[in-house]
Design an enzyme around this catalytic site. Sequence first.
Site, PDB file in Angstrom:
ATOM      1  N   HIS A 101     -13.432  83.328   8.294  1.00 53.60           N
ATOM      2  CA  HIS A 101     -14.425  83.139   7.234  1.00 53.60           C
ATOM      3  C   HIS A 101     -13.828  83.057   5.839  1.00 53.60           C
ATOM      4  O   HIS A 101     -14.579  83.076   4.860  1.00 53.60           O
ATOM      5  CB  HIS A 101     -15.445  84.280   7.230  1.00 53.60           C
ATOM      6  CG  HIS A 101     -16.292  84.367   8.458  1.00 53.60           C
ATOM      7  ND1 HIS A 101     -17.535  83.786   8.560  1.00 53.60           N
ATOM      8  CD2 HIS A 101     -16.060  84.968   9.644  1.00 53.60           C
ATOM      9  CE1 HIS A 101     -18.047  84.044   9.753  1.00 53.60           C
ATOM     10  NE2 HIS A 101     -17.173  84.755  10.431  1.00 53.60           N
ATOM     11  N   LYS A 128     -25.560  86.403  -5.463  1.00 50.90           N
ATOM     12  CA  LYS A 128     -24.533  86.544  -4.416  1.00 50.90           C
ATOM     13  C   LYS A 128     -23.616  87.661  -4.867  1.00 50.90           C
ATOM     14  O   LYS A 128     -23.718  88.134  -6.003  1.00 50.90           O
ATOM     15  CB  LYS A 128     -23.758  85.236  -4.214  1.00 50.90           C
ATOM     16  CG  LYS A 128     -23.210  84.611  -5.507  1.00 50.90           C
ATOM     17  CD  LYS A 128     -22.521  83.269  -5.254  1.00 50.90           C
ATOM     18  CE  LYS A 128     -23.479  82.108  -5.203  1.00 50.90           C
ATOM     19  NZ  LYS A 128     -23.257  81.219  -4.072  1.00 50.90           N
ATOM     20  N   ARG A 129     -22.707  88.112  -3.977  1.00 48.46           N
ATOM     21  CA  ARG A 129     -21.765  89.137  -4.410  1.00 48.46           C
ATOM     22  C   ARG A 129     -21.007  88.662  -5.653  1.00 48.46           C
ATOM     23  O   ARG A 129     -20.738  87.476  -5.814  1.00 48.46           O
ATOM     24  CB  ARG A 129     -20.783  89.452  -3.271  1.00 48.46           C
ATOM     25  CG  ARG A 129     -21.426  90.221  -2.134  1.00 48.46           C
ATOM     26  CD  ARG A 129     -21.904  91.592  -2.614  1.00 48.46           C
ATOM     27  NE  ARG A 129     -20.777  92.428  -2.930  1.00 48.46           N
ATOM     28  CZ  ARG A 129     -20.350  93.426  -2.159  1.00 48.46           C
ATOM     29  NH1 ARG A 129     -20.982  93.741  -1.043  1.00 48.46           N
ATOM     30  NH2 ARG A 129     -19.310  94.147  -2.519  1.00 48.46           N
ATOM     31  N   LYS A 150     -16.259  83.270  -7.077  1.00 46.26           N
ATOM     32  CA  LYS A 150     -17.609  82.689  -7.089  1.00 46.26           C
ATOM     33  C   LYS A 150     -18.036  82.293  -8.501  1.00 46.26           C
ATOM     34  O   LYS A 150     -19.046  81.633  -8.697  1.00 46.26           O
ATOM     35  CB  LYS A 150     -18.609  83.680  -6.484  1.00 46.26           C
ATOM     36  CG  LYS A 150     -18.366  83.975  -5.003  1.00 46.26           C
ATOM     37  CD  LYS A 150     -19.360  85.000  -4.470  1.00 46.26           C
ATOM     38  CE  LYS A 150     -19.029  85.516  -3.079  1.00 46.26           C
ATOM     39  NZ  LYS A 150     -19.406  84.597  -2.005  1.00 46.26           N
ATOM     40  N   THR A 176     -23.897  80.254   2.421  1.00 43.45           N
ATOM     41  CA  THR A 176     -25.090  80.013   3.238  1.00 43.45           C
ATOM     42  C   THR A 176     -26.347  80.073   2.385  1.00 43.45           C
ATOM     43  O   THR A 176     -27.371  79.508   2.757  1.00 43.45           O
ATOM     44  CB  THR A 176     -25.184  81.043   4.381  1.00 43.45           C
ATOM     45  OG1 THR A 176     -24.854  82.332   3.864  1.00 43.45           O
ATOM     46  CG2 THR A 176     -24.236  80.701   5.501  1.00 43.45           C
ATOM     47  N   LYS A 214     -30.225  78.016   2.016  1.00 42.51           N
ATOM     48  CA  LYS A 214     -31.541  78.668   1.871  1.00 42.51           C
ATOM     49  C   LYS A 214     -32.288  78.116   0.664  1.00 42.51           C
ATOM     50  O   LYS A 214     -33.494  77.853   0.729  1.00 42.51           O
ATOM     51  CB  LYS A 214     -31.363  80.191   1.735  1.00 42.51           C
ATOM     52  CG  LYS A 214     -30.787  80.838   2.987  1.00 42.51           C
ATOM     53  CD  LYS A 214     -30.304  82.272   2.754  1.00 42.51           C
ATOM     54  CE  LYS A 214     -29.414  82.711   3.911  1.00 42.51           C
ATOM     55  NZ  LYS A 214     -28.695  83.974   3.650  1.00 42.51           N
TER      56      LYS A 214
HETATM   57  F1  GPW Z   1     -13.317  87.831   4.018  1.00 36.81           F
HETATM   58  N1  GPW Z   1     -17.523  86.208   3.892  1.00 36.81           N
HETATM   59  C1  GPW Z   1     -18.153  87.377   3.528  1.00 36.81           C
HETATM   60  F2  GPW Z   1     -13.782  86.323   5.460  1.00 36.81           F
HETATM   61  O1  GPW Z   1     -19.334  87.399   3.195  1.00 36.81           O
HETATM   62  F3  GPW Z   1     -14.084  88.371   5.921  1.00 36.81           F
HETATM   63  N2  GPW Z   1     -17.452  88.542   3.548  1.00 36.81           N
HETATM   64  C2  GPW Z   1     -16.173  88.596   3.968  1.00 36.81           C
HETATM   65  O2  GPW Z   1     -15.564  89.676   3.948  1.00 36.81           O
HETATM   66  C3  GPW Z   1     -15.551  87.402   4.418  1.00 36.81           C
HETATM   67  C4  GPW Z   1     -16.245  86.217   4.327  1.00 36.81           C
HETATM   68  C5  GPW Z   1     -14.153  87.475   4.957  1.00 36.81           C
HETATM   69  C6  GPW Z   1     -18.333  84.966   3.833  1.00 36.81           C
HETATM   70  C7  GPW Z   1     -17.679  83.818   3.090  1.00 36.81           C
HETATM   71  O3  GPW Z   1     -17.227  84.258   1.827  1.00 36.81           O
HETATM   72  C8  GPW Z   1     -18.742  82.718   2.926  1.00 36.81           C
HETATM   73  O4  GPW Z   1     -18.176  81.579   2.320  1.00 36.81           O
HETATM   74  C9  GPW Z   1     -19.311  82.346   4.290  1.00 36.81           C
HETATM   75  O5  GPW Z   1     -20.417  81.493   4.130  1.00 36.81           O
HETATM   76  C10 GPW Z   1     -19.769  83.587   5.039  1.00 36.81           C
HETATM   77  O6  GPW Z   1     -18.723  84.554   5.122  1.00 36.81           O
HETATM   78  C11 GPW Z   1     -20.229  83.274   6.448  1.00 36.81           C
HETATM   79  O7  GPW Z   1     -19.295  82.476   7.114  1.00 36.81           O
END
Ligand code: GPW
Length: 831
Positions: free
Chosen positions: A374, A567-568, A573, A678, A682
Amino acid sequence: VEASIPEPQREAWTKNQFDGFKNKDEFEKEVVRHVETTLARSMFNCDDVAAYSATALAFRDRLIKDWNKTQQRQTFTDSKRIYYLSLEFLMGRALDNAMLNVKGKDIAKSALDELGFRIEDIIGQENDAALGNGGLGRLAACFLDSMASLNYPAWGYGLRYRYGIFKQEIIDGYQVEVPDYWLDFNPWEFPRHDVTVDIQFYGHVRKSQDANGKTVANWEGGETVTAVAYDMPIPGYDTPSTNNLRLWSSKAASGEFDFQKFNSGEYESSVADQQRAETISAVLYPNDNLDRGKELRLKQQYFWVAASLYDIVRRFKKSKRAWREFPDQVAIQLNDTHPTLAVVELQRILIDKEGLEWDEAWAIVTATFGYTNHTVLPEALEKWPVGLFQHLLPRHLQIIYDINLFFLQSVEKRFPDDRDMLSRVSIIEESQPKMVRMAYLAIVGSHKVNGVAELHSDLIQTTIFKDFVKIYGADKFTNVTNGITPRRWLHQANPRLSELIASKTGGYDYLKDLTTLNKLEQYVDDKAFRKEWAEIKYANKVRLAKYIKSTLDITVNPAALFDVQVKRIHEYKRQQLNIFGVIYRYLQIKEMSAEERKKQAPRVSIFGGKAAPGYWMAKQIIHLINNVGSVVNKDPDVGDLLKVIFLEDYNVSKAEIIIPASDLSEHISTAGTEASGTSNMKFVLNGGLIIGTCDGANIEITREIGQENIFLFGTLSEDVEDLRHNHTYGKHAVDSGLQKVFDAITSGKFGDANDFGALVSAVRDHGDYYLVSDDFQSYIDTQKMVDEEYKNQEEWVSKCIRSVARMGFFSSDRCINEYAEEIWNIEPLAV
Ligand code: GPW
């Protein structure tokens, strides 16, 4: 199985089966029964909380019937199951979702009405299940909804944190963290005190000979902690399929040992043992896209993975199949590298406990696992010090060394002249201290590796995992673009828009096949339709304006353009780019004549999101946004033209209010850094337009909806590296517009300039890693285009409708079907 129950007993059971409620009266009866018996209250002291509890319990009873049937059927048919291992499940509220999925909301509404309650108030009583940080955890929740709705036999496995993500308060413009004790009353979980697993830590490995003279490893001694299962039913939409989310809670192992301690007067140390054990599942780590390498986190990971695998293996062994059939029965998906220890644990079970040979075991392991990456951010890629592993999981470290040895031997054979390659791809990084690279272990231990949007999947194959593509071939790597569930993110969050869409597309079937939305396109030129559409958006904005008034006591004009970034908070970002842009707008307004001001399009800039408690720079960004707000919002020169809002404690249930109210949302990460995103999906699905960079899923959204319907700007991912390189070597002057913004900040216009020195100098003096200055001009220009286009409301609404009509691709149903076919090799189970 049924035949094993004697006839008279079977009859007694069947005729007394609880059938759930079928109409309003039966539902009312259930609610009253729960109020009076389960909750020991009456109509005289039934407040909203009690009414919520009773309503939730009535629906829970209903779900658990279907849950039982679904589980029995999966067991009888002996069908393959998918197990989704995720450290985060950001579920939000369950009641509204349950009511809508079983189509019981209308019944509940009229029943509650008769009993003297408003359903919205009742829904609002529930605590969010906030067992996640952001996109990764919410994706897992959308996947559970889709897997159940599509009738896939699927279980989620996670941790039952006592404290989910902290609650955010804003005090004097600063973020303050408050613990989220959400379990006070949770009607959705079923404690399974009979489903426990003892998990071992520390200790040492002893080698011995078995009866056949074979050497076997025994992992002995150390600490034991017990995992207790808590199950949450996951209802599908318009189907009886109800899957399971099993969350593990830790408690002290109840052995002789504690008992003896207790009796021999060592009360304190016995209590201390208890607390140490409970600490494992006590709290969710609040970092998003960041690995901090804490020992307790590794303990959480092993605790959860070992309990889940024990459960999965136990279920498989009941079927009495041969081990080689394991991958025909079981698919396990690793949600990022957090559960990668499962690879090692399954290998350990097979060779140390079940007596399989290494190669046979390893073939089973790799056929079972799939790994989803991710992120490409280096600071988020998990690495654990070898020494920590040696201490906590000595046998697992040995197995990792063996996995690495066999892997490197095979690489050496294929690339005999490439010595460099071996050190590059080694699972063990030869640094000081040595580290275990979890992503590499996950790749080696899986049969498929996927990214979460096309650009992201291309990037991992050409950058961080390039060598592995050479070694394994391109077929092992694939893309599955993320999706969102239209049930929660349209039907539940935006009921009026959902109703309007249903009235034009042939009912609510579009919620099961989102591509049906394309029927909307024929209404784009229908004036009456556009008017209804616009009225719904306006009503959603009025609702958000009321929420802003009630929480912040700021009045915003619902006719203004609502510009949202929620978002975070993270430098990549780029909320800093947004707030710098807001300051630029403010300075421009200040310079305008009264005449010019009249021509301006009014805007409300809305921010929301949590900063990790240890992420100082992200907290500075929050502080700046709030300070800008307190200056701008009371400046009489500005009036309605600009308001700056920071919404406290952004979470799933607040997203359900905010997203339907957006005209424009911001997805403006430095190109190549946001794996997918994501919320972009939405927002568009709810009839909002996007301003964004060519990053993550923005690119595919553009392809689907058409580039005339999205405001793209900024550096392309392929140019990022060169620009960064240039910054480091001095060729870097801050954009002139941005310089004015910096001057305003340093002059103290928004509070003590020193407070924001780091935000300014990150761009001006420290290489501007996220290219804020490079993208500033094109951001401002694009925002100007937004202003112009928003003035033509008819055209704007048409763009929104066309975009929604073309969003079918982004359903998590499509996404789950791709996983099922390409990675899991699993079929839906007919109901
Ligand atoms: F670092 N994402 C997240 F890859 O929300 F683990 N937290 C996390 O710790 C990580 C990824 C990690 C997010 C991505 O930032 C986002 O771009 C993506 O849409 C989402 O994961 C779902 O795939």
